[in-house]
Design an enzyme around this catalytic site. Sequence first.
Site, PDB file in Angstrom:
ATOM      1  N   CYS A  87     -39.776  40.948 107.208  1.00 30.94           N
ATOM      2  CA  CYS A  87     -40.669  41.468 108.236  1.00 30.94           C
ATOM      3  C   CYS A  87     -42.098  41.659 107.691  1.00 30.94           C
ATOM      4  O   CYS A  87     -42.776  40.673 107.439  1.00 30.94           O
ATOM      5  CB  CYS A  87     -40.065  42.722 108.844  1.00 30.94           C
ATOM      6  SG  CYS A  87     -40.549  42.922 110.555  1.00 30.94           S
ATOM      7  N   ARG A 114     -48.279  38.429 114.138  1.00 33.53           N
ATOM      8  CA  ARG A 114     -47.766  39.803 114.018  1.00 33.53           C
ATOM      9  C   ARG A 114     -47.395  40.377 115.380  1.00 33.53           C
ATOM     10  O   ARG A 114     -48.025  40.067 116.386  1.00 33.53           O
ATOM     11  CB  ARG A 114     -48.814  40.713 113.366  1.00 33.53           C
ATOM     12  CG  ARG A 114     -49.076  40.377 111.911  1.00 33.53           C
ATOM     13  CD  ARG A 114     -50.085  41.339 111.306  1.00 33.53           C
ATOM     14  NE  ARG A 114     -49.614  42.707 111.380  1.00 33.53           N
ATOM     15  CZ  ARG A 114     -50.405  43.759 111.483  1.00 33.53           C
ATOM     16  NH1 ARG A 114     -51.716  43.609 111.533  1.00 33.53           N
ATOM     17  NH2 ARG A 114     -49.897  44.959 111.538  1.00 33.53           N
ATOM     18  N   ILE A 142     -37.571  44.657 114.400  1.00 31.11           N
ATOM     19  CA  ILE A 142     -38.390  45.843 114.674  1.00 31.11           C
ATOM     20  C   ILE A 142     -39.863  45.442 114.622  1.00 31.11           C
ATOM     21  O   ILE A 142     -40.382  45.117 113.556  1.00 31.11           O
ATOM     22  CB  ILE A 142     -38.118  46.971 113.648  1.00 31.11           C
ATOM     23  CG1 ILE A 142     -36.619  47.320 113.616  1.00 31.11           C
ATOM     24  CG2 ILE A 142     -38.954  48.204 113.977  1.00 31.11           C
ATOM     25  CD1 ILE A 142     -36.226  48.251 112.482  1.00 31.11           C
ATOM     26  N   ARG A 143     -40.502  45.444 115.766  1.00 28.71           N
ATOM     27  CA  ARG A 143     -41.915  45.013 115.849  1.00 28.71           C
ATOM     28  C   ARG A 143     -42.132  43.757 114.994  1.00 28.71           C
ATOM     29  O   ARG A 143     -43.032  43.673 114.165  1.00 28.71           O
ATOM     30  CB  ARG A 143     -42.861  46.140 115.420  1.00 28.71           C
ATOM     31  CG  ARG A 143     -42.761  47.355 116.309  1.00 28.71           C
ATOM     32  CD  ARG A 143     -43.782  48.408 115.938  1.00 28.71           C
ATOM     33  NE  ARG A 143     -45.113  47.917 116.218  1.00 28.71           N
ATOM     34  CZ  ARG A 143     -46.154  48.053 115.389  1.00 28.71           C
ATOM     35  NH1 ARG A 143     -46.016  48.662 114.245  1.00 28.71           N
ATOM     36  NH2 ARG A 143     -47.331  47.590 115.720  1.00 28.71           N
ATOM     37  N   HIS A 178     -34.545  42.637 109.762  1.00 28.19           N
ATOM     38  CA  HIS A 178     -34.249  43.615 108.697  1.00 28.19           C
ATOM     39  C   HIS A 178     -32.791  43.514 108.241  1.00 28.19           C
ATOM     40  O   HIS A 178     -31.951  44.283 108.712  1.00 28.19           O
ATOM     41  CB  HIS A 178     -34.495  45.032 109.220  1.00 28.19           C
ATOM     42  CG  HIS A 178     -35.916  45.415 109.320  1.00 28.19           C
ATOM     43  ND1 HIS A 178     -36.522  46.278 108.430  1.00 28.19           N
ATOM     44  CD2 HIS A 178     -36.874  45.057 110.200  1.00 28.19           C
ATOM     45  CE1 HIS A 178     -37.791  46.442 108.762  1.00 28.19           C
ATOM     46  NE2 HIS A 178     -38.028  45.707 109.843  1.00 28.19           N
ATOM     47  N   GLU A 180     -31.416  44.574 105.658  1.00 31.61           N
ATOM     48  CA  GLU A 180     -30.980  45.793 104.948  1.00 31.61           C
ATOM     49  C   GLU A 180     -30.453  46.855 105.911  1.00 31.61           C
ATOM     50  O   GLU A 180     -29.848  47.829 105.481  1.00 31.61           O
ATOM     51  CB  GLU A 180     -32.140  46.346 104.094  1.00 31.61           C
ATOM     52  CG  GLU A 180     -33.218  47.120 104.831  1.00 31.61           C
ATOM     53  CD  GLU A 180     -34.172  46.254 105.667  1.00 31.61           C
ATOM     54  OE1 GLU A 180     -33.982  45.031 105.744  1.00 31.61           O
ATOM     55  OE2 GLU A 180     -35.103  46.843 106.262  1.00 31.61           O
TER      56      GLU A 180
HETATM   57  N1  GLN Z   1     -45.367  45.069 112.739  1.00 32.71           N
HETATM   58  C1  GLN Z   1     -45.315  45.203 111.314  1.00 32.71           C
HETATM   59  C2  GLN Z   1     -46.532  44.548 110.654  1.00 32.71           C
HETATM   60  O1  GLN Z   1     -47.265  43.897 111.305  1.00 32.71           O
HETATM   61  C3  GLN Z   1     -44.053  44.606 110.768  1.00 32.71           C
HETATM   62  C4  GLN Z   1     -42.867  45.350 111.292  1.00 32.71           C
HETATM   63  C5  GLN Z   1     -41.730  45.472 110.347  1.00 32.71           C
HETATM   64  O2  GLN Z   1     -41.859  45.243 109.140  1.00 32.71           O
HETATM   65  N2  GLN Z   1     -40.619  45.885 110.854  1.00 32.71           N
HETATM   66  O3  GLN Z   1     -46.722  44.685 109.503  1.00 32.71           O
END
Ligand code: GLN
Length: 200
Positions: A87, A114, A142-143, A178, A180
């Site tokens: 990520c 991103r 996650i994002r 992720h 983990e």
């Molecule tokens: N949105 C985060 C970034 O731009 C990454 C999100 C994440 O690592 N879960 O760095």
Amino acid sequence: MTTSLTIGVLALQGAYEAHAQSLRLLGATPKLIRTPEDLIGPDGKSTVDGLIMPGGESTTMLKFLERNNFFEILKSFVTKTPTFGTCAGAILLANEVEHPAQKSLAALDITVERNAYGRQIDSTILKSETTLPGGPLEMVFIRAPRITRTGPKVETLATRDGFPVLIRSGHLLAATFHPELSDDTRIHKLFLDLVRESKS
Ligand code: GLN
């Protein structure tokens, strides 16, 4: 055997402790990396066999990396030592970062966008096929960034909606999810295999 491997986990910010736990489950020794000295010994050699750069906030990690020449030291490290970026860690490894554009280690021939899947509320857990044996893999997003371009040497191991989410290029591995945070340790095992392969 995995017992002899020491794997650094970049511990500036983000989900590093869960990575350390996944590594322990597989018999590897995690080493939390907070300073350049944690990564490179007085002899100028790497103190670890490989490195995981966790998820979190890449902008925050970049701020920490501005201290003590850490960015330049890490940039040189990832050109030769097996590194797995998840990520935010994958964003740091990418050649090109968009939405918005941002500085990166430029080690991996991909372009990432991103927060491509929306805001925190759009985080999601999917189960999907990969090229790995063992059936569908749980993937926690996650994002997450989206990998919008891969160079010719980049191998795609899993996709989401047609976009790569797990890729390998030589000694580098990257995931936009992720691993983990799932009980399945196949992705960490894949990284340890890659580390072992590069040592032999
Ligand atoms: N949105 C985060 C970034 O731009 C990454 C999100 C994440 O690592 N879960 O760095």
